[in-house]
Design an enzyme around this catalytic site. Sequence first.
Site, PDB file in Angstrom:
ATOM      1  CE  LYS A  31      -1.215 -11.662   2.559  1.00 13.97           C
ATOM      2  NZ  LYS A  31      -0.690 -11.007   3.755  1.00 13.97           N
ATOM      3  CB  SER A  58      -3.357  -7.747  -4.221  1.00 14.01           C
ATOM      4  OG  SER A  58      -4.668  -7.674  -3.695  1.00 14.01           O
TER       5      SER A  58
END
Length: 511
Positions: A51, A305
């Site tokens: 992110k 992720s």
Amino acid sequence: MIQNYIEKILRAKVYDVAQETPLDFARTLSEKLNNHVYLKREDLQPVFSFKLRGAYNKMSGLTPEQMAKGVIAASAGNHAQGVALAAKKMGIKALIVMPKTTPDIKIKAVRAYGAKIVLHGDSYDDAYVHAMEIAVEKAMTFIHPYDDPDVIAGQGTVGMEILRQHNAAIHAIFVPVGGGGLLAGIAAYVKFVRPDIKIIAVEPDDADCLNQAMLAGQRVTLAQVGLFADGVAVKQIGEETFRLARLYVDQVITVSTDEICAAIKDIFDDTRSVAEPAGALAVAGLKKYVEQQDLSHATLVAIDSGANMNFDRLRYVAERTLVGEHREILLAVTIPEMPGSFLRFCKMLGKRSITEFNYRYFDSHEAQVFVGITSSGVETDRQQLIDQLSADGFAVTDMTCSELAKDHIRYMVGGHAPFELHERVYSLQFPERPGALLKFLMSLGSQWNISLFHYRNHGAAFGKVLIGIQLADKDCKAFVHCLDVLGLSYREETANPAYRMFAGGVSKAVP
């Protein structure tokens, strides 16, 4: 146009704060699947998630006036940390609106980067609405977690790195999906440079906003989403991300909670790191794809992720991993209530081990047992065992895929109520914060009697509760209205076989 995104990705200013993460060969998983599996290790970023890339790329393009007034974001975790770290690097103020259910570990991580925090609401949607109100009031720039071209371009640098790190053939890249920013960025870049590579999106089966949108041909809003993989618990795919997904994504795969848990273990076995549920999503999808396609000797890439895992959740993950790996079968079996029945049942299992056996005397003729049995790891093994037991005269109900059985019944003791209670049973999701249970009980008042209650902490933002209420038929509508007013996610379980076989009341008292 796609060229615009390629230019944005090539010029993305992510490396002031982000790292070029390694593309690691997963040896153990590759041997298990008979394919060449690589993990893109975005869990190794400074904030333990990809992110940071999109947040910083967006913020690096702000004007001096915008930077002076600061930025605001709504997030329950990874995006919040990305915005906070980017703001610290740039020397601008950041305000993060987080749900009140956000675990302390994530709140402390955001504060450690110097951002101010406002806790509001019980969900991301509540936090988002409040953040937008503050953004207008204070003229702050809102940093969207996914539906912004600059954020998408920042996430697209993950795809750029993969192609640079592995310039040989790649069959497919598996990407986790929440709002779709990572997927859109990777898909746009990879399909422009290497259109032969398949882009496969992976979602939880109880939060599949992209899958449902693809089926409908337009964006849809899910009535509710599962919260286990909280990093991708999004009710509606982004507008721009959906546009790009329709152009460049080859397939969407959905996976269960058990399959995600098994993927967390797979990643741990190869890397000795613990992925968060959303972080392991792509590996779960990769495994399912290999099984569905009967694929071998292909090169496959999965995005690991994120690793912002709450330690309290590890127990739950470990428990569900065996089922996700097809190594545990859960059955309700009816056996004669007589000496030697259990021995006969065990002999039928052969060399299989029993992982648990739950039983309480209830009837002088038949016994209903809840049993966990080890499996070979082959999915067809479960049906073969059920067929064998049935052929030998045992009545069998498969509970392996029953969420009620796995979340509640296997941990409940005491058996049936001794008489008919005229109860309705509901599974609920409570926000994990002080006062939530009290608020619920006070809303019920004294007009209904609770006849069953089971709660177990899973270390997540929302806890799962099984509750039985003694209700006359005429009162059912009023009770459901009460749940709707409270805004709780619920499902009636009165007809669920797991409840009826192991916890429901009987028509007459047992002597």
